[in-house]
Design an enzyme around this catalytic site. Structure first.
Site, short mmCIF file in Angstrom:
data_model
loop_
_atom_site.label_atom_id
_atom_site.label_comp_id
_atom_site.label_asym_id
_atom_site.label_seq_id
_atom_site.Cartn_x
_atom_site.Cartn_y
_atom_site.Cartn_z
CE LYS A 96 -3.79 2.08 2.70
NZ LYS A 96 -4.70 1.89 3.87
CB SER A 107 -7.78 3.82 2.99
OG SER A 107 -7.01 3.14 3.98
CB SER A 110 -8.51 0.98 5.76
OG SER A 110 -9.09 2.24 5.94
#
Length: 450
Positions: free
Chosen positions: A82, A151, A175
């Site tokens: 990420k 996210s 997330s």
């Protein structure tokens, strides 16, 4: 072995095949890159991906094996990271124009551990703006008109689409669990502090968790075994003996687990599909599930979480707000402004409630092995202006409890509908064992994509 299908190998199978010489890391990475070329225009999971750099890493891993150097548990396996997790050889831009072009001097601890375990850092996956609510460019692999969640949008989508077998994410609210549920993969958020956050964009020390995505529970256990270790740079981690996640997760439970079905006070937010699916699921579990009402103390969990998160975000992102507030989304700007108005009394009072909440669950975990609860209100919403409602994850994140999203259900629209399984703090491996039992009970075996 069919090279066209190499991209669908699990991380564990891929690592074994590379160690045994059945395939090379270069072959595996090239297969994953071929899949990226095939689907990335539609899914847009990657923020940064340099194919030649990924292949060079793979060739180096292959050379290590040929020359007899030690190989790691993820030898030659490509992993998505990420884009809030620092990588010294790639940009880390945190989903905001304010950090465009930022290339850190050092790896985050989790990236350094992955490299030491032999992994190939494939590239950086899309995050929402500063890992908050404003979506990035990623689309749901099952239907690009729907959100992948957030996210950790790109990580979930990349795994679901067969671009990598394993990817890292983070969770401050929902997330990891939410995008895993929407994209139909396994997602795991461990106990707070179990995996180091050093070198990861900081939003909330109290609430930030690392997490991961995979297409099997075996790979989740493998990822935990590699990444769980103490780190002096993260004061919330603990120095501890090695936890044999894979061994525990694959054990037969000593007794059939008893699962607590918890609707939570948010049940009225669920879609009809969700309610019907959970009715069928609990019916299938028979006497191994019991419905449990939560104590009244959890009713204000959403407000407690918001108070803590926004106050700590306002402090963590003070420079971004002061220097570039006009370039932040309206949503993030509003969060930071609310956080600046939180009083010290309200903040400290909210944090003091967390141990009380966990104490309230102690009796439940004496009777039950895990909590079964929705991961999301329904399938991934249509449209790309929102990443969906994270509120079914909020309580468990606030309490720092381990949680997994299991791709067991499906909505009437054909999209995945994740099931959330929550465990007692610091009983992460046991939770994975219970998750395996649950998947086996419902499916007769662990589902795998591809």
């Amino acid at each position: 072995m069919d090279a066209f299908r190499l991209n669908w190998l699990t991380a564990g199978d891929a690592a074994r095949s590379i160690r045994d010489g059945a395939i090379s890391s270069e072959q595996l990475v090239e297969a994953c890159l071929a899949r990226v070329r095939e689907v990335e225009d539609r899914i847009q999971a990657w923020q940064f991906l340099d194919p030649e750099h990924a292949l060079n890493q793979a060739r180096a891993r292959d050379q290590d094996r040929r020359e007899g150097r030690a190989v790691g548990p993820l030898q030659g396996v490509p992993v998505g990271v990420k884009d809030i997790i620092d990588t010294m050889d790639m940009p880390t831009e945190d989903g905001t124009v304010l950090h465009a072009g930022r290339t850190p001097a050092d790896d985050a601890t989790v990236v350094a551990i992955l490299r030491a375990a032999g992994a190939v850092i494939m590239g950086k996956t899309v995050t929402t703006e500063c890992a908050t609510y404003t979506p990035g460019k990623t689309r749901n692999p099952h239907n690009p008109e729907h959100t992948p969640g957030g996210s950790s949008s790109g990580s979930a989508a990349a795994v679901a689409a067969g671009m990598v077998p394993l990817a890292l994410g983070s969770q401050t609210n929902g997330s990891v669990i939410r995008p895993a549920a929407y994209c139909g993969v396994y997602g795991f958020k461990p106990t707070h502090g179990l995996i180091s956050r050093h070198g990861v964009l900081k939003l909330s020390r109290t609430l930030d968790h690392m997490g991961m995505f995979a297409r099997t529970l075996d790979d989740i256990a493998l990822g935990c075994e590699v990444l769980v270790e103490g780190d002096a740079h993260d004061p919330d981690t603990l120095m501890r003996a090695r936890i044999p996640f894979r061994e525990i997760a694959t054990e037969e439970p000593p007794l059939p687990p008893l699962i607590a079905f918890v609707k939570t006070p948010l049940w009225e937010r669920t879609d009809e599909d969700t309610r019907e699916a959970f009715a069928e699921l609990t019916d299938a579990l028979g006497d191994r599930v019991v419905e449990v009402d939560l104590p009244d103390i959890v009713l204000d969990a959403l407000e407690l979480h918001r108070t803590i998160m926004e106050a700590e975000m306002a402090a963590a992102l003070v420079d971004e707000y002061d220097r570039g507030r006009e370039r932040l989304s309206e949503s993030l700007r509003a969060q930071l402004e609310r956080g600046r108005r939180v009083t010290a009394f309200d903040y400290q009072t909210a944090r003091a409630r967390i141990p009380l909440l966990n104490d309230g669950f102690a009796e439940l975990f004496e009777r039950c092995d895990a909590i079964l609860t929705p991961a999301v209100a329904g399938t991934a919403p249509k449209g790309l202006t929102s990443t969906g409602d994270p509120s079914f994850c909020t309580l468990w994140t606030l309490c720092g409890m381990p949680a997994a999203s299991l791709p067991l259900l499906q909505g009437a629209n054909g999209l995945p509908l994740g099931v959330q399984l929550v465990g007692q703090r610091h009983h992460d491996a046991r939770l994975l064992r219970t998750a395996r039992w649950l998947v086996t009970q419902i499916t007769g075996g662990e589902p795998q994509d591809g």
